[in-house]
Design an enzyme around this catalytic site. Sequence first.
Site, PDB file in Angstrom:
ATOM      1  N   CYS A 118       0.860  -1.182   0.000  1.00  0.00           N
ATOM      2  CA  CYS A 118       0.000   0.000   0.000  1.00  0.00           C
ATOM      3  C   CYS A 118       0.894   1.229   0.000  1.00  0.00           C
ATOM      4  CB  CYS A 118      -0.949   0.024   1.200  1.00  0.00           C
ATOM      5  SG  CYS A 118      -2.388   1.101   0.892  1.00  0.00           S
ATOM      6  N   CYS A 120      -0.108   4.259   1.848  1.00  0.00           N
ATOM      7  CA  CYS A 120      -0.446   5.239   2.892  1.00  0.00           C
ATOM      8  C   CYS A 120       0.698   5.500   3.869  1.00  0.00           C
ATOM      9  CB  CYS A 120      -1.725   4.842   3.618  1.00  0.00           C
ATOM     10  SG  CYS A 120      -1.786   3.127   4.157  1.00  0.00           S
ATOM     11  N   CYS A 128      -4.028   6.056   0.382  1.00  0.00           N
ATOM     12  CA  CYS A 128      -3.493   4.788  -0.103  1.00  0.00           C
ATOM     13  C   CYS A 128      -3.093   4.813  -1.578  1.00  0.00           C
ATOM     14  CB  CYS A 128      -4.499   3.662   0.162  1.00  0.00           C
ATOM     15  SG  CYS A 128      -4.865   3.459   1.924  1.00  0.00           S
ATOM     16  N   LYS A 193     -12.236  -5.250   2.708  1.00  0.00           N
ATOM     17  CA  LYS A 193     -11.635  -4.441   3.761  1.00  0.00           C
ATOM     18  C   LYS A 193     -12.570  -3.274   4.052  1.00  0.00           C
ATOM     19  CE  LYS A 193      -7.520  -1.709   4.797  1.00  0.00           C
ATOM     20  NZ  LYS A 193      -6.188  -1.327   4.321  1.00  0.00           N
ATOM     21  N   ARG A 203      -2.549   2.817  12.552  1.00  0.00           N
ATOM     22  CA  ARG A 203      -2.156   4.045  11.836  1.00  0.00           C
ATOM     23  C   ARG A 203      -1.132   4.829  12.624  1.00  0.00           C
ATOM     24  NH1 ARG A 203      -8.005   5.800   9.277  1.00  0.00           N
ATOM     25  NH2 ARG A 203      -8.232   3.901   8.019  1.00  0.00           N
ATOM     26  N   ARG A 215     -11.046   7.135   4.419  1.00  0.00           N
ATOM     27  CA  ARG A 215     -10.817   6.151   3.358  1.00  0.00           C
ATOM     28  C   ARG A 215     -12.125   5.564   2.812  1.00  0.00           C
ATOM     29  NH1 ARG A 215      -5.550   6.306   4.287  1.00  0.00           N
ATOM     30  NH2 ARG A 215      -4.481   5.236   6.003  1.00  0.00           N
ATOM     31  N   GLU A 231     -16.912  -7.860  -3.954  1.00  0.00           N
ATOM     32  CA  GLU A 231     -15.477  -7.527  -3.912  1.00  0.00           C
ATOM     33  C   GLU A 231     -14.626  -8.798  -3.986  1.00  0.00           C
ATOM     34  OE1 GLU A 231     -13.845  -4.681  -3.883  1.00  0.00           O
ATOM     35  OE2 GLU A 231     -15.443  -3.233  -3.559  1.00  0.00           O
ATOM     36  N   LYS A 246     -11.450  -8.257   6.606  1.00  0.00           N
ATOM     37  CA  LYS A 246     -10.790  -7.407   7.585  1.00  0.00           C
ATOM     38  C   LYS A 246     -11.716  -6.269   7.967  1.00  0.00           C
ATOM     39  CE  LYS A 246      -7.029  -4.162   7.831  1.00  0.00           C
ATOM     40  NZ  LYS A 246      -6.094  -3.374   7.102  1.00  0.00           N
ATOM     41  N   SER A 272      -5.573  -4.102  14.600  1.00  0.00           N
ATOM     42  CA  SER A 272      -4.957  -3.467  15.759  1.00  0.00           C
ATOM     43  C   SER A 272      -5.957  -3.124  16.863  1.00  0.00           C
ATOM     44  CB  SER A 272      -4.208  -2.218  15.317  1.00  0.00           C
ATOM     45  OG  SER A 272      -5.067  -1.327  14.621  1.00  0.00           O
ATOM     46  N   TYR A 310      -2.197  -9.977  15.960  1.00  0.00           N
ATOM     47  CA  TYR A 310      -1.066  -9.495  16.762  1.00  0.00           C
ATOM     48  C   TYR A 310      -0.824 -10.390  17.977  1.00  0.00           C
ATOM     49  CZ  TYR A 310      -1.640  -5.467  13.742  1.00  0.00           C
ATOM     50  OH  TYR A 310      -1.735  -4.664  12.635  1.00  0.00           O
TER      51      TYR A 310
HETATM   52  C1  PBG Z   1      -2.943   0.021   4.960  1.00  0.00           C
HETATM   53  C2  PBG Z   1      -3.368  -0.895   6.031  1.00  0.00           C
HETATM   54  C3  PBG Z   1      -4.126  -0.612   7.185  1.00  0.00           C
HETATM   55  C4  PBG Z   1      -4.184  -1.792   7.919  1.00  0.00           C
HETATM   56  C5  PBG Z   1      -3.499  -2.762   7.194  1.00  0.00           C
HETATM   57  N1  PBG Z   1      -3.016  -2.200   6.022  1.00  0.00           N
HETATM   58  C6  PBG Z   1      -4.701   0.641   7.691  1.00  0.00           C
HETATM   59  C7  PBG Z   1      -5.695   1.378   6.925  1.00  0.00           C
HETATM   60  O1  PBG Z   1      -6.316   0.911   5.974  1.00  0.00           O
HETATM   61  O2  PBG Z   1      -5.858   2.550   7.300  1.00  0.00           O
HETATM   62  C8  PBG Z   1      -4.847  -1.938   9.266  1.00  0.00           C
HETATM   63  C9  PBG Z   1      -4.295  -3.028  10.112  1.00  0.00           C
HETATM   64  C10 PBG Z   1      -4.630  -2.945  11.551  1.00  0.00           C
HETATM   65  O3  PBG Z   1      -5.374  -2.075  12.040  1.00  0.00           O
HETATM   66  O4  PBG Z   1      -4.114  -3.817  12.271  1.00  0.00           O
HETATM   67  N2  PBG Z   1      -3.805   0.197   3.914  1.00  0.00           N
HETATM   68 ZN    ZN Z   2      -3.212   2.076   2.681  1.00  0.00          ZN
END
Ligand code: PBG
Ligand code: ZN
Length: 319
Positions: A118, A120, A128, A193, A203, A215, A231, A246, A272, A310
Amino acid sequence: MFPVQRLRRNRTDERIRNLLAESSPDKSKMIMPVFVSEDATQPEPVSGMKGIFRYPVDMVGEYCSKLDNYGLGGILLFGVPSRKDEIGSESYNDKGVVQEAIRKIKVSSGIPVIADLCMCEYTSHGHCGILNGNYVDNDLTLDSYSKIALSYARAGVDIIAPSGMMDGQVSAIRNALDKSGFSRIPIMSYSSKYASSLYGPFREAAGSSPSFGDRRSYQMDYRNSREAIRENSADESEGADILMVKPAIFYLDVIYRSRQNTNLPIAAYSVSGEYSMIYNAVESGTLSKDFINESLTAPFRAGADILITYFAESYARDH
Ligand code: PBG
Ligand code: ZN
């Protein structure tokens, strides 16, 4: 006569309980997210995620070899670069933080290396992809994604995981890889996602918050689940090898529904914010420690084949 639940009555015996368990957390099916930072000189604790660190490039090989010894299924690599710009050009630098980390990890151990793809973390605005005014330009972004994929492939990555939710990202990356002799590298697509508040701690860890807007123009609306199937199907037809849902725990219906609609492997990403909630609830004593196992089991029970979490490191260490 009423049916006697003989098996359930026997479940006080742990061996019989295990024999009858329909699903269980399996460390060889778990993937640990790993943050690697270009600026770090020692492991830096991630605030908001106790027990999680950003590793310097020099130390990531050793850390991943420890994870390998625990018997984990793989790692998912995220880069935190020291330089950002408008077009995120560090993301496809052959000497960039992820590319260097892949090389280090591959010489230190055999653990499968999946790299998140990605922009970002690399763009000054934190979106992104590449902007056109205030919007992400989907098609222009695909060229950059292809360049990133090729640089990961040259570094020796095992699996590429595009997370930007751009339309056509899987076919763009697939074509670029195939044309350059990397047809054996699989794509794990972040196909479903959601735009979720649960990404907050990530983030902060990755320095990837958007500096304006959100986003929602590229990630999914959490009110939808049929959309997830669309999707998934789009990514499958573009050549994705593994699909992803996710977040995970609040989206078990989406995992279940995805499982009914595809024969591809499905990865669930417990993100996270889920980690922080669960960790904090257990650490404070509000919930018992078995809550962690319960939460690690649920996505598998819903039909996921792979769990990105995690908790993977601590679970694999203790089991
Ligand atoms: C980047 C990305 C994100 C996560 C994984 N890849 C953050 C987002 O989309 O802002 C989130 C992972 C997490 O919260 O553990 N595109
Ligand atoms: Zn991203």
